[in-house]
Design an enzyme around this catalytic site. Structure first.
Site, PDB file in Angstrom:
ATOM      1  N   ASP A  98      33.650  87.700  16.169  1.00  0.00           N
ATOM      2  CA  ASP A  98      32.560  87.297  16.405  1.00  0.00           C
ATOM      3  C   ASP A  98      31.985  86.622  15.467  1.00  0.00           C
ATOM      4  O   ASP A  98      31.117  86.575  14.960  1.00  0.00           O
ATOM      5  CB  ASP A  98      31.907  89.032  16.351  1.00  0.00           C
ATOM      6  CG  ASP A  98      31.848  89.375  14.994  1.00  0.00           C
ATOM      7  OD1 ASP A  98      32.562  89.293  13.963  1.00  0.00           O
ATOM      8  OD2 ASP A  98      31.241  90.590  15.377  1.00  0.00           O
ATOM      9  N   GLU A 120      39.587  91.603  20.610  1.00  0.00           N
ATOM     10  CA  GLU A 120      37.861  93.132  20.335  1.00  0.00           C
ATOM     11  C   GLU A 120      36.940  92.601  21.113  1.00  0.00           C
ATOM     12  O   GLU A 120      35.631  91.777  20.389  1.00  0.00           O
ATOM     13  CB  GLU A 120      37.878  92.812  18.695  1.00  0.00           C
ATOM     14  CG  GLU A 120      36.409  93.881  18.514  1.00  0.00           C
ATOM     15  CD  GLU A 120      36.441  93.864  16.588  1.00  0.00           C
ATOM     16  OE1 GLU A 120      35.547  92.681  15.717  1.00  0.00           O
ATOM     17  OE2 GLU A 120      37.188  94.626  15.816  1.00  0.00           O
ATOM     18  N   GLU A 134      26.349  87.169  14.249  1.00  0.00           N
ATOM     19  CA  GLU A 134      27.706  87.960  14.774  1.00  0.00           C
ATOM     20  C   GLU A 134      27.042  87.827  16.253  1.00  0.00           C
ATOM     21  O   GLU A 134      28.515  87.862  17.412  1.00  0.00           O
ATOM     22  CB  GLU A 134      27.976  89.294  14.457  1.00  0.00           C
ATOM     23  CG  GLU A 134      29.100  88.009  12.967  1.00  0.00           C
ATOM     24  CD  GLU A 134      27.620  87.738  11.805  1.00  0.00           C
ATOM     25  OE1 GLU A 134      26.838  88.548  11.425  1.00  0.00           O
ATOM     26  OE2 GLU A 134      28.654  88.014  10.817  1.00  0.00           O
ATOM     27  N   HIS A 216      28.040  92.524   2.263  1.00  0.00           N
ATOM     28  CA  HIS A 216      28.172  90.848   2.535  1.00  0.00           C
ATOM     29  C   HIS A 216      27.061  90.177   3.920  1.00  0.00           C
ATOM     30  O   HIS A 216      26.722  89.223   3.369  1.00  0.00           O
ATOM     31  CB  HIS A 216      29.459  90.749   2.213  1.00  0.00           C
ATOM     32  CG  HIS A 216      30.304  91.081   3.988  1.00  0.00           C
ATOM     33  ND1 HIS A 216      30.171  89.871   4.647  1.00  0.00           N
ATOM     34  CD2 HIS A 216      30.739  92.118   3.812  1.00  0.00           C
ATOM     35  CE1 HIS A 216      30.680  90.909   5.823  1.00  0.00           C
ATOM     36  NE2 HIS A 216      31.234  92.066   5.257  1.00  0.00           N
ATOM     37  N   ARG A 218      25.040  87.916   5.928  1.00  0.00           N
ATOM     38  CA  ARG A 218      24.024  87.299   6.117  1.00  0.00           C
ATOM     39  C   ARG A 218      22.587  88.121   6.462  1.00  0.00           C
ATOM     40  O   ARG A 218      21.581  87.811   5.830  1.00  0.00           O
ATOM     41  CB  ARG A 218      24.688  86.355   6.711  1.00  0.00           C
ATOM     42  CG  ARG A 218      25.764  85.462   6.878  1.00  0.00           C
ATOM     43  CD  ARG A 218      25.941  83.681   7.537  1.00  0.00           C
ATOM     44  NE  ARG A 218      26.960  83.323   6.615  1.00  0.00           N
ATOM     45  CZ  ARG A 218      26.676  82.170   6.365  1.00  0.00           C
ATOM     46  NH1 ARG A 218      25.333  81.287   5.950  1.00  0.00           N
ATOM     47  NH2 ARG A 218      27.675  81.486   5.351  1.00  0.00           N
ATOM     48  N   HIS A 248      31.975  90.842  -2.136  1.00  0.00           N
ATOM     49  CA  HIS A 248      32.283  89.796  -1.579  1.00  0.00           C
ATOM     50  C   HIS A 248      31.862  88.105  -2.610  1.00  0.00           C
ATOM     51  O   HIS A 248      30.587  87.948  -2.748  1.00  0.00           O
ATOM     52  CB  HIS A 248      31.558  89.221  -0.771  1.00  0.00           C
ATOM     53  CG  HIS A 248      31.926  88.543   0.519  1.00  0.00           C
ATOM     54  ND1 HIS A 248      31.963  87.184   0.751  1.00  0.00           N
ATOM     55  CD2 HIS A 248      32.919  88.799   2.152  1.00  0.00           C
ATOM     56  CE1 HIS A 248      32.268  86.925   2.209  1.00  0.00           C
ATOM     57  NE2 HIS A 248      32.302  87.330   2.327  1.00  0.00           N
TER      58      HIS A 248
HETATM   59  C1  UD1 Z   1      32.158  85.607   7.333  1.00  0.00           C
HETATM   60  C2  UD1 Z   1      31.429  85.706   9.001  1.00  0.00           C
HETATM   61  C3  UD1 Z   1      31.612  87.359   9.091  1.00  0.00           C
HETATM   62  C4  UD1 Z   1      32.842  88.600   8.151  1.00  0.00           C
HETATM   63  C5  UD1 Z   1      32.891  88.065   6.794  1.00  0.00           C
HETATM   64  C6  UD1 Z   1      34.116  88.668   6.438  1.00  0.00           C
HETATM   65  C7  UD1 Z   1      30.497  84.439  10.105  1.00  0.00           C
HETATM   66  C8  UD1 Z   1      29.807  83.326  10.651  1.00  0.00           C
HETATM   67  N1  UD1 Z   1      30.498  85.513   9.392  1.00  0.00           N
HETATM   68  O1  UD1 Z   1      30.865  86.329   6.755  1.00  0.00           O
HETATM   69  O2  UD1 Z   1      30.990  87.787  10.486  1.00  0.00           O
HETATM   70  O3  UD1 Z   1      31.843  90.179   8.124  1.00  0.00           O
HETATM   71  O4  UD1 Z   1      32.986  86.191   7.398  1.00  0.00           O
HETATM   72  O5  UD1 Z   1      34.224  88.457   5.565  1.00  0.00           O
HETATM   73  O6  UD1 Z   1      31.503  84.286  10.670  1.00  0.00           O
HETATM   74  N2  UD1 Z   1      33.717  82.216  -0.003  1.00  0.00           N
HETATM   75  C9  UD1 Z   1      34.289  82.250  -0.768  1.00  0.00           C
HETATM   76  N3  UD1 Z   1      35.564  82.465  -1.043  1.00  0.00           N
HETATM   77  C10 UD1 Z   1      36.424  83.117   0.339  1.00  0.00           C
HETATM   78  C11 UD1 Z   1      34.808  83.831   1.285  1.00  0.00           C
HETATM   79  C12 UD1 Z   1      33.935  83.805   1.457  1.00  0.00           C
HETATM   80  O7  UD1 Z   1      34.025  82.057  -1.501  1.00  0.00           O
HETATM   81  O8  UD1 Z   1      37.119  83.555  -0.015  1.00  0.00           O
HETATM   82  C13 UD1 Z   1      31.756  82.057   0.202  1.00  0.00           C
HETATM   83  C14 UD1 Z   1      31.659  80.510   0.056  1.00  0.00           C
HETATM   84  O9  UD1 Z   1      30.988  79.783  -0.583  1.00  0.00           O
HETATM   85  C15 UD1 Z   1      31.306  80.055   1.884  1.00  0.00           C
HETATM   86  C16 UD1 Z   1      31.056  81.598   1.432  1.00  0.00           C
HETATM   87  O10 UD1 Z   1      31.229  82.498   0.781  1.00  0.00           O
HETATM   88  O11 UD1 Z   1      30.192  79.197   1.938  1.00  0.00           O
HETATM   89  C17 UD1 Z   1      30.491  82.333   3.012  1.00  0.00           C
HETATM   90  O12 UD1 Z   1      31.810  82.449   3.984  1.00  0.00           O
HETATM   91  P1  UD1 Z   1      31.004  82.600   5.527  1.00  0.00           P
HETATM   92  O13 UD1 Z   1      32.248  82.320   5.802  1.00  0.00           O
HETATM   93  O14 UD1 Z   1      30.508  81.338   5.973  1.00  0.00           O
HETATM   94  O15 UD1 Z   1      30.644  83.423   5.393  1.00  0.00           O
HETATM   95  P2  UD1 Z   1      30.378  84.960   5.565  1.00  0.00           P
HETATM   96  O16 UD1 Z   1      29.467  86.065   4.859  1.00  0.00           O
HETATM   97  O17 UD1 Z   1      31.850  85.545   3.948  1.00  0.00           O
HETATM   98  N1  UDP Z   2      39.311  94.653   2.496  1.00  0.00           N
HETATM   99  C1  UDP Z   2      40.079  94.227   1.912  1.00  0.00           C
HETATM  100  N2  UDP Z   2      39.339  93.945   0.884  1.00  0.00           N
HETATM  101  C2  UDP Z   2      38.827  94.088   0.228  1.00  0.00           C
HETATM  102  C3  UDP Z   2      37.514  94.495   0.754  1.00  0.00           C
HETATM  103  C4  UDP Z   2      37.513  94.509   2.474  1.00  0.00           C
HETATM  104  O1  UDP Z   2      41.169  93.853   1.981  1.00  0.00           O
HETATM  105  O2  UDP Z   2      38.123  94.498  -1.128  1.00  0.00           O
HETATM  106  C5  UDP Z   2      39.689  94.752   3.995  1.00  0.00           C
HETATM  107  C6  UDP Z   2      38.751  96.069   4.416  1.00  0.00           C
HETATM  108  O3  UDP Z   2      39.876  97.192   4.325  1.00  0.00           O
HETATM  109  C7  UDP Z   2      38.534  95.635   5.886  1.00  0.00           C
HETATM  110  C8  UDP Z   2      38.586  94.029   5.946  1.00  0.00           C
HETATM  111  O4  UDP Z   2      38.705  93.531   5.089  1.00  0.00           O
HETATM  112  O5  UDP Z   2      40.100  95.371   6.699  1.00  0.00           O
HETATM  113  C9  UDP Z   2      36.886  93.801   6.796  1.00  0.00           C
HETATM  114  O6  UDP Z   2      36.255  92.702   5.770  1.00  0.00           O
HETATM  115  P1  UDP Z   2      35.008  92.488   5.927  1.00  0.00           P
HETATM  116  O7  UDP Z   2      33.966  92.615   5.515  1.00  0.00           O
HETATM  117  O8  UDP Z   2      34.931  90.746   5.347  1.00  0.00           O
HETATM  118  O9  UDP Z   2      34.833  91.579   7.357  1.00  0.00           O
HETATM  119  P2  UDP Z   2      34.263  92.504   7.977  1.00  0.00           P
HETATM  120  O10 UDP Z   2      34.916  93.585   8.740  1.00  0.00           O
HETATM  121  O11 UDP Z   2      32.699  92.986   7.948  1.00  0.00           O
HETATM  122  O12 UDP Z   2      33.758  91.327  10.310  1.00  0.00           O
END
Ligand code: UD1
Ligand code: UDP
Length: 390
Positions: A98, A120, A134, A216, A218, A248
């Site tokens: 999602d 999924e 999502e 984390h 939004r 995060h």
């Molecule tokens: C995204 C997904 C969410 C998922 C989450 C997992 C969407 C809308 N949301 O949210 O469903 O649960 O990922 O973690 O797709 N950033 C870094 N390094 C990284 C990753 C993120 O610096 O490796 C920072 C960046 O500033 C980036 C921000 O996090 O712009 C947000 O990342 P984004 O993928 O837009 O949203 P998430 O909140 O991570």
């Molecule tokens: N996870 C990881 N390292 C971390 C925190 C989480 O590898 O420091 C793994 C966790 O076991 C799970 C996945 O990341 O499999 C969850 O990812 P996230 O919370 O970013 O996304 P969501 O599941 O909320 O979409």
């Protein structure tokens, strides 16, 4: 005969973890050609997971921007994946879950008239704003999908109720269980994870009980996360507890966590961990507090009770199985439930010995068998066919 191309599009940490077993299995299958496109919606966390699972993307769009907004991210994924489709000409695009990557890539595939396999598929809260965005993303993918890999019967039921034809749905279990079992096995055989974590975080060698936290989402930015952090501060006043929060990298999450929790005794804000390390830390923990989807699915396999920092869930199977409790983000509720688990041994035992409803570790086999039979008919696997999920 040239093999049909299956293009897997992956953007974020959870997609990479949950698609890793599928990608490995596709790459081992001689009857299909697997191409992996990383949008890199996440940069560091995607690289981390690909390194953990020894996956190299064939195409890397490198799209992440600091503090990106949903509009520009969506536009970039849509445009760039559209270009990839024109170049690669896959028979089918696989997306997961999602995320913005999954949603925009599936729109690009729909415009290109390419089949879409949704791994999924069918999770629903019924509330378009929770989780945000999502719930919208997953509904968009399911609107334009071709093949639906539903992790559970409940997800299948949700899809059928929305008019998705029954034969296009396959109940597979969740691939996260495949990823978890692969990782536990790898760690068992190669070791090193505990030593590395103990060296960086010596407190993990102590007797204190660990409360592991991730948060984390939004929709929880600002109020929800601040309330969670205040609750963690209160939980950490118990000297027998260590609160460990791999934060995060989203700057909106980092800012709130460090403003409330930096320098609080017994609270450890740490960097996101490699997947094998995080799995080890889940096992080392007493309780997990999270708003993550994947962790709700993994933790029951490790016998850990989960308090879910959300008001609604798309995983009602976990509520029914009693493996999770929804606590939302109310400070008193979080402290109350956490204290009960820490102090009431019988309650703790009850909540940590439930059966995991999310799969048997063979979801990726089912998905790849299905794709082979659909796109390379007559090329059945020499191995025995995969039993249906019971
Ligand atoms: C995204 C997904 C969410 C998922 C989450 C997992 C969407 C809308 N949301 O949210 O469903 O649960 O990922 O973690 O797709 N950033 C870094 N390094 C990284 C990753 C993120 O610096 O490796 C920072 C960046 O500033 C980036 C921000 O996090 O712009 C947000 O990342 P984004 O993928 O837009 O949203 P998430 O909140 O991570
Ligand atoms: N996870 C990881 N390292 C971390 C925190 C989480 O590898 O420091 C793994 C966790 O076991 C799970 C996945 O990341 O499999 C969850 O990812 P996230 O919370 O970013 O996304 P969501 O599941 O909320 O979409």
């Amino acid at each position: 005969m040239t093999q049909p191309t299956i293009l897997a599009v992956v953007g974020t940490r959870p997609e990479a973890i949950k698609m890793a077993p599928v990608i490995h299995r596709l790459r081992r299958d001689p009857h299909v050609r697997a191409v992996v496109c990383a949008t890199a919606q996440h940069r560091q966390m995607l690289d981390q997971v690909f390194a953990n699972f020894e996956i190299k993307a064939d195409i890397d769009l490198d799209l992440m921007r600091a503090n990106q907004n949903l509009t520009s991210l969506t536009a970039n994924v849509l445009t760039r994946v559209g270009e990839v489709l024109a170049e690669v000409k896959p028979a089918c695009v696989l997306v997961h879950g999602d995320t913005t990557t999954a949603m925009a890539a599936s729109i690009a595939a729909f415009y290109a008239n390419v089949d879409i396999g949704h791994v999924e598929a069918g999770l629903r809260t019924g509330d378009l704003l929770q989780p945000w965005p999502e719930e919208f993303n997953r509904r968009v993918v399911d609107l334009v999908g071709t093949h639906y890999f539903a992790p559970t019967r409940q997800a299948q039921h949700n899809l059928v109720a929305e008019g998705v034809p029954g034969p296009s749905i396959l109940v597979t279990g969740n691939t996260v269980i495949d990823a978890l079992l692969m990782t536990l096995d790898h760690t068992r055989r190669h070791g090193g994870v505990a030593a590395s974590l103990h060296a960086r975080y010596p407190f993990l060698q102590g007797e204190e009980r660990v409360v592991l936290v991730t948060g984390h989402r939004r929709e929880n930015h600002e109020h929800g996360l601040a309330s969670l952090c205040r609750a963690l501060k209160r939980i950490a006043t118990d000297a027998g507890v260590r609160v460990v929060y791999p934060v995060h990298p989203n700057p909106n999450v980092q800012r709130i966590a460090s403003s409330v929790l930096a320098d609080v005794d017994n609270v450890h804000l740490i960097a996101p961990l490699d997947y094998p390390e995080f799995v080890w830390l889940m096992r080392r923990s007493a309780i997990i507090l999270t708003d993550s989807g994947g962790i709700q699915e993994e933790a029951p396999s490790l016998g850990k009770p989960v308090l879910v920092l959300r008001d609604v869930t798309e995983r009602p199977e976990a509520l029914e199985a009693g493996t999770v409790t929804l606590v939302g983000t109310n400070e008193d509720r979080i402290v109350g439930e956490c204290t009960r688990l820490l102090t009431d041994a019988a309650y703790y035992r009850d909540r940590s010995t439930r059966k995991n409803p999310f799969g048997d570790g063979r979801a990726s086999e089912r998905i790849v068998s299905f794709l082979r039979e659909r796109y390379a008919p007559g090329q059945r696997s020499p191995s025995v066919s995969v039993p249906a999920l019971s």
